[in-house]
Scaffold this motif. Sequence first.
Motif, PDB file in Angstrom:
ATOM      1  N   GLY A 195     -23.017 -21.154  36.517  1.00 45.30           N
ATOM      2  CA  GLY A 195     -23.200 -20.940  37.682  1.00 45.30           C
ATOM      3  C   GLY A 195     -22.036 -21.194  38.570  1.00 45.30           C
ATOM      4  N   MET A 196     -20.938 -21.156  37.809  1.00 44.79           N
ATOM      5  CA  MET A 196     -19.701 -21.223  38.491  1.00 44.79           C
ATOM      6  C   MET A 196     -18.953 -19.889  38.679  1.00 44.79           C
ATOM      7  SD  MET A 196     -17.958 -24.878  36.864  1.00 44.79           S
ATOM      8  CE  MET A 196     -18.597 -26.277  37.589  1.00 44.79           C
ATOM      9  N   ILE A 197     -19.657 -19.391  39.627  1.00 45.58           N
ATOM     10  CA  ILE A 197     -19.364 -17.801  39.728  1.00 45.58           C
ATOM     11  C   ILE A 197     -18.297 -17.527  40.671  1.00 45.58           C
ATOM     12  CG2 ILE A 197     -21.466 -16.833  38.939  1.00 45.58           C
ATOM     13  CD1 ILE A 197     -22.582 -16.674  41.580  1.00 45.58           C
ATOM     14  N   THR A 214     -17.094 -10.820  32.874  1.00 47.93           N
ATOM     15  CA  THR A 214     -18.033 -11.922  32.877  1.00 47.93           C
ATOM     16  C   THR A 214     -18.860 -12.231  34.406  1.00 47.93           C
ATOM     17  OG1 THR A 214     -16.186 -13.569  33.455  1.00 47.93           O
ATOM     18  CG2 THR A 214     -16.766 -13.461  31.152  1.00 47.93           C
ATOM     19  N   GLY A 215     -18.426 -11.563  35.083  1.00 49.77           N
ATOM     20  CA  GLY A 215     -19.461 -11.632  36.614  1.00 49.77           C
ATOM     21  C   GLY A 215     -18.904 -12.592  37.367  1.00 49.77           C
ATOM     22  N   LEU A 216     -17.531 -13.097  37.040  1.00 52.84           N
ATOM     23  CA  LEU A 216     -17.064 -14.145  38.086  1.00 52.84           C
ATOM     24  C   LEU A 216     -16.247 -13.485  39.445  1.00 52.84           C
ATOM     25  CD1 LEU A 216     -15.056 -16.459  35.464  1.00 52.84           C
ATOM     26  CD2 LEU A 216     -17.476 -17.112  36.714  1.00 52.84           C
ATOM     27  N   SER A 217     -16.455 -13.829  40.380  1.00 59.28           N
ATOM     28  CA  SER A 217     -15.893 -13.594  41.722  1.00 59.28           C
ATOM     29  C   SER A 217     -14.499 -14.318  41.638  1.00 59.28           C
ATOM     30  CB  SER A 217     -16.310 -13.633  42.798  1.00 59.28           C
ATOM     31  OG  SER A 217     -17.631 -12.784  42.686  1.00 59.28           O
ATOM     32  N   VAL A 218     -13.404 -13.687  41.664  1.00 60.73           N
ATOM     33  CA  VAL A 218     -11.920 -14.288  41.346  1.00 60.73           C
ATOM     34  C   VAL A 218     -11.446 -14.218  42.842  1.00 60.73           C
ATOM     35  CG1 VAL A 218      -9.950 -14.412  40.336  1.00 60.73           C
ATOM     36  CG2 VAL A 218     -11.900 -13.494  38.983  1.00 60.73           C
ATOM     37  N   SER A 219     -11.090 -15.473  43.318  1.00 62.17           N
ATOM     38  CA  SER A 219     -10.464 -15.614  44.411  1.00 62.17           C
ATOM     39  C   SER A 219      -9.203 -15.991  44.402  1.00 62.17           C
ATOM     40  CB  SER A 219     -11.241 -16.467  45.412  1.00 62.17           C
ATOM     41  OG  SER A 219     -10.481 -16.860  46.816  1.00 62.17           O
ATOM     42  N   TRP A 220      -7.889 -15.272  45.055  1.00 65.30           N
ATOM     43  CA  TRP A 220      -6.705 -15.682  44.619  1.00 65.30           C
ATOM     44  C   TRP A 220      -5.719 -14.990  45.674  1.00 65.30           C
ATOM     45  CZ3 TRP A 220      -2.795 -11.711  42.927  1.00 65.30           C
ATOM     46  CH2 TRP A 220      -3.407 -10.467  42.826  1.00 65.30           C
ATOM     47  N   ASP A 258     -30.566 -23.392  39.303  1.00 66.96           N
ATOM     48  CA  ASP A 258     -29.635 -22.194  39.628  1.00 66.96           C
ATOM     49  C   ASP A 258     -28.688 -22.234  40.290  1.00 66.96           C
ATOM     50  OD1 ASP A 258     -28.839 -19.654  39.277  1.00 66.96           O
ATOM     51  OD2 ASP A 258     -30.381 -18.578  40.749  1.00 66.96           O
ATOM     52  N   LEU A 259     -27.612 -22.904  39.889  1.00 66.99           N
ATOM     53  CA  LEU A 259     -26.641 -23.513  40.890  1.00 66.99           C
ATOM     54  C   LEU A 259     -25.571 -22.573  40.982  1.00 66.99           C
ATOM     55  CD1 LEU A 259     -25.722 -27.084  39.441  1.00 66.99           C
ATOM     56  CD2 LEU A 259     -27.038 -26.622  41.508  1.00 66.99           C
ATOM     57  N   ARG A 260     -24.990 -22.541  42.183  1.00 68.13           N
ATOM     58  CA  ARG A 260     -23.849 -21.480  42.471  1.00 68.13           C
ATOM     59  C   ARG A 260     -22.715 -22.392  43.093  1.00 68.13           C
ATOM     60  NH1 ARG A 260     -25.514 -16.906  46.482  1.00 68.13           N
ATOM     61  NH2 ARG A 260     -26.657 -18.690  47.580  1.00 68.13           N
ATOM     62  N   LEU A 261     -21.693 -22.497  41.940  1.00 65.54           N
ATOM     63  CA  LEU A 261     -20.354 -23.412  42.457  1.00 65.54           C
ATOM     64  C   LEU A 261     -19.138 -22.490  42.481  1.00 65.54           C
ATOM     65  CD1 LEU A 261     -22.578 -24.846  39.626  1.00 65.54           C
ATOM     66  CD2 LEU A 261     -20.978 -26.599  40.601  1.00 65.54           C
ATOM     67  N   HIS A 262     -18.586 -23.102  43.363  1.00 65.99           N
ATOM     68  CA  HIS A 262     -17.211 -22.421  43.752  1.00 65.99           C
ATOM     69  C   HIS A 262     -15.893 -23.514  43.203  1.00 65.99           C
ATOM     70  CE1 HIS A 262     -18.815 -20.170  47.149  1.00 65.99           C
ATOM     71  NE2 HIS A 262     -19.764 -20.959  46.741  1.00 65.99           N
ATOM     72  N   ILE A 263     -14.914 -23.079  42.231  1.00 64.50           N
ATOM     73  CA  ILE A 263     -14.265 -23.946  41.559  1.00 64.50           C
ATOM     74  C   ILE A 263     -13.025 -23.480  41.396  1.00 64.50           C
ATOM     75  CG2 ILE A 263     -15.248 -22.972  39.416  1.00 64.50           C
ATOM     76  CD1 ILE A 263     -14.444 -26.636  39.236  1.00 64.50           C
ATOM     77  N   GLU A 264     -11.928 -24.303  41.227  1.00 66.39           N
ATOM     78  CA  GLU A 264     -10.509 -23.882  41.208  1.00 66.39           C
ATOM     79  C   GLU A 264     -10.245 -23.942  39.572  1.00 66.39           C
ATOM     80  OE1 GLU A 264      -8.221 -25.969  44.132  1.00 66.39           O
ATOM     81  OE2 GLU A 264      -9.773 -25.092  45.426  1.00 66.39           O
ATOM     82  N   ILE A 265      -9.553 -23.057  39.038  1.00 70.43           N
ATOM     83  CA  ILE A 265      -9.623 -22.907  37.613  1.00 70.43           C
ATOM     84  C   ILE A 265      -7.903 -22.836  37.324  1.00 70.43           C
ATOM     85  CG2 ILE A 265     -11.713 -22.680  36.927  1.00 70.43           C
ATOM     86  CD1 ILE A 265     -10.812 -19.632  36.466  1.00 70.43           C
ATOM     87  N   VAL A 297     -20.306 -31.152  30.652  1.00 68.40           N
ATOM     88  CA  VAL A 297     -21.009 -31.100  31.906  1.00 68.40           C
ATOM     89  C   VAL A 297     -21.544 -29.765  32.009  1.00 68.40           C
ATOM     90  CG1 VAL A 297     -20.969 -31.099  34.589  1.00 68.40           C
ATOM     91  CG2 VAL A 297     -19.609 -32.662  33.313  1.00 68.40           C
ATOM     92  N   LEU A 298     -20.726 -28.671  31.888  1.00 69.49           N
ATOM     93  CA  LEU A 298     -21.319 -27.421  31.998  1.00 69.49           C
ATOM     94  C   LEU A 298     -22.492 -26.691  31.085  1.00 69.49           C
ATOM     95  CD1 LEU A 298     -18.153 -25.343  33.032  1.00 69.49           C
ATOM     96  CD2 LEU A 298     -19.556 -26.871  34.360  1.00 69.49           C
ATOM     97  N   PRO A 299     -22.373 -27.250  29.863  1.00 66.89           N
ATOM     98  CA  PRO A 299     -23.773 -26.904  28.959  1.00 66.89           C
ATOM     99  C   PRO A 299     -24.802 -27.549  29.565  1.00 66.89           C
ATOM    100  CG  PRO A 299     -21.703 -27.503  27.614  1.00 66.89           C
ATOM    101  CD  PRO A 299     -21.184 -27.773  29.029  1.00 66.89           C
ATOM    102  N   ARG A 300     -24.772 -28.791  29.987  1.00 67.18           N
ATOM    103  CA  ARG A 300     -25.811 -29.512  30.762  1.00 67.18           C
ATOM    104  C   ARG A 300     -26.354 -28.843  31.798  1.00 67.18           C
ATOM    105  NH1 ARG A 300     -25.039 -35.933  30.893  1.00 67.18           N
ATOM    106  NH2 ARG A 300     -27.340 -36.026  31.372  1.00 67.18           N
TER     107      ARG A 300
END
Length: 642
Positions: A363-365, A401-407, A340-347, A330-333
Amino acid sequence: MRVLLVNMPWSPIDLPSLALGILRRSVDERTSGHADVLHANLEFTDWITRRTEFTADDYQFYALSSYFMGCGDWVFSSALYDDPAWRVPEFRASMRGKLRDERIRMSEELHRVVPEFVQETAERIVAAGPDVVGFTSTFQQNTAALAAAKYVKRLAPHIVTVMGGANCDGEQGEAGHRNFPFLDYVVRGEGEAAFPQLLTTLDEGGDLSAVPGLCHRSPGGTSTANPMSTSPLPPATILPPDYSGYFERLASSVARNWVEPKLVVEGARGCWWGEKHHCTFCGLNGSFMQFRSKSPDTFYEEIMDLARRHRVLDMYVVDNILDMGYLSTVLPRIIDSGYDLRLHIEIKANMRRPQLRTLADAGMIYVQPGIESLNSRVLDLMDKGVSGCQNVRMLRDGAETGLSVSWNYLHGFPGETAADYEPVIAQLPALEHLDPPVDLSARIAIERFSPYFNRPELGFTGLRPEEHYRFTYDLPESELYDLAYVFEAPERGIGETTVTSLNDALGAWRKHHVDSRLTHTDLGDRIVCVSRRRAFDWGAMELTAPLEIAAFRLLDQPHAPAALTRKLAARLPEHPVDEAAVHTLLQHWVTLGLVFTDGGQYVHLAPAAVNEDLLRLDFMRHRHAVPAAQQTPDAPRAVVHA
Ligand code: SF4
């Protein structure tokens, strides 16, 4: 059959309801009926701001921040019990010392006036003329949904009332149905199959006992609960949500000036980690832990379709954990899509830098890794499957990598001791350039469905429903036990002295983060480190010795001294390397705040120099716009992520 689906306060106002979006489509596609959605959360926002000073922060407080204190649910208990003064002294006594006087006053004022809102909402529902009204209940929506169902039933007994949602999972749904006779039906578990099945049964006649998980009443009025399905829905049957109407309603609401609306998308349910190692505190997956994800094509098309239809690029991915397969599908597509999506995701916190880069490029920043602690022994106690050094690596690589990490930082695990925390606390000033936790450390809450709830041998016995259930509902404790999601238990783990030290250090981290900096630049023959952290008096440092350069590069990944020594010896055959010298170097770097150590491992703390200060400013700007559903409550005692 006409169905009206209702999203009562305190559902987040910056997001459409995923549950109702899916149910609406399931009614439209799987029955002969039609469903509309009433965004009563937005109606309430407009209603209350016409009467009193009420802000986005106030909504956020009742929707989320006060979750573990139950303030949002208590506010609507006055409507549920037809008493504008319902248990005010109990609320006041409980909240004194926990909340500001101003907040207590506002809560009491809301409590006094909300019955009028519920009455108006019920009249509006009845005027719409539905055959069935369905309420979703998640987080602090329970009393508002119950009260509205009660008023509807009082005004129009012929309208069928149904409730579902996370607050109705398992015993909770049974207790709700058993104790609130104005609820005709409660749908437990995944509703998109059971709800249409219920509607068809009501419409065409049939056997209600065949609807999985349904709570219904016998002719004598006794509440009966059908067994819940033993297997979760296959991913191919999970429908995409229909959000028509939400963005239009938001555009005409006062809330349009408060929030940046986001789409809510769902790629997967359950948790692939929890299937094998259920994190001991996590009740997040309710009755179904089994991991299921939509096919990459389906998920990609859903994302694109929603973005095109609603012209919104901010998306909140509700998955409790990312399907790692999406990294190569999905992500490469998405990267190639031009959106220019901005996605919030749990990893998961042990993702490596190339994987994080793929997330950032797609865009999963805004990522929410389940960090919870920086100490490996405590992480082992929670069966988290990551080490303290891996968590620190996550923070470092997220910055790079420019990710905003919420924890979140959590404590209170049976078996933990002050000795687990003290070395970490001593090192926190070295981490101040990395994203701090969203709040101070919180003692864990015991959640239904978690191992701590289900297995007393893990250390928590004598569970009682949290206090707020007792001053919200007029139910005996045995019923509250079945209704509740959060439980109180005797405190375990570290004492308050250690908690205070930890929180002092975390508070300083949060305060000084914006001004702190540590980076490295690898120039081949030397590595230049630049530091601006209040606890360290060096500003720039060059590593020029081959041993230092090689060691620093290897410490990109966590290493124990012995393994590091072996690898250094292999890389530098012309330089004699012994473990004692490596150990001395590592200790020196710990003193300089260049490496972090925990559990016998070491990892360096310096992200590669990139334009991270600008990224950090962007993070600070967007931090306030993080969707409510993603944020952990301000007074958290549990987490809602992987
Ligand atoms: S905390 Fe996260 S990783 Fe652990 S079981 Fe829950 S959802 Fe899964």
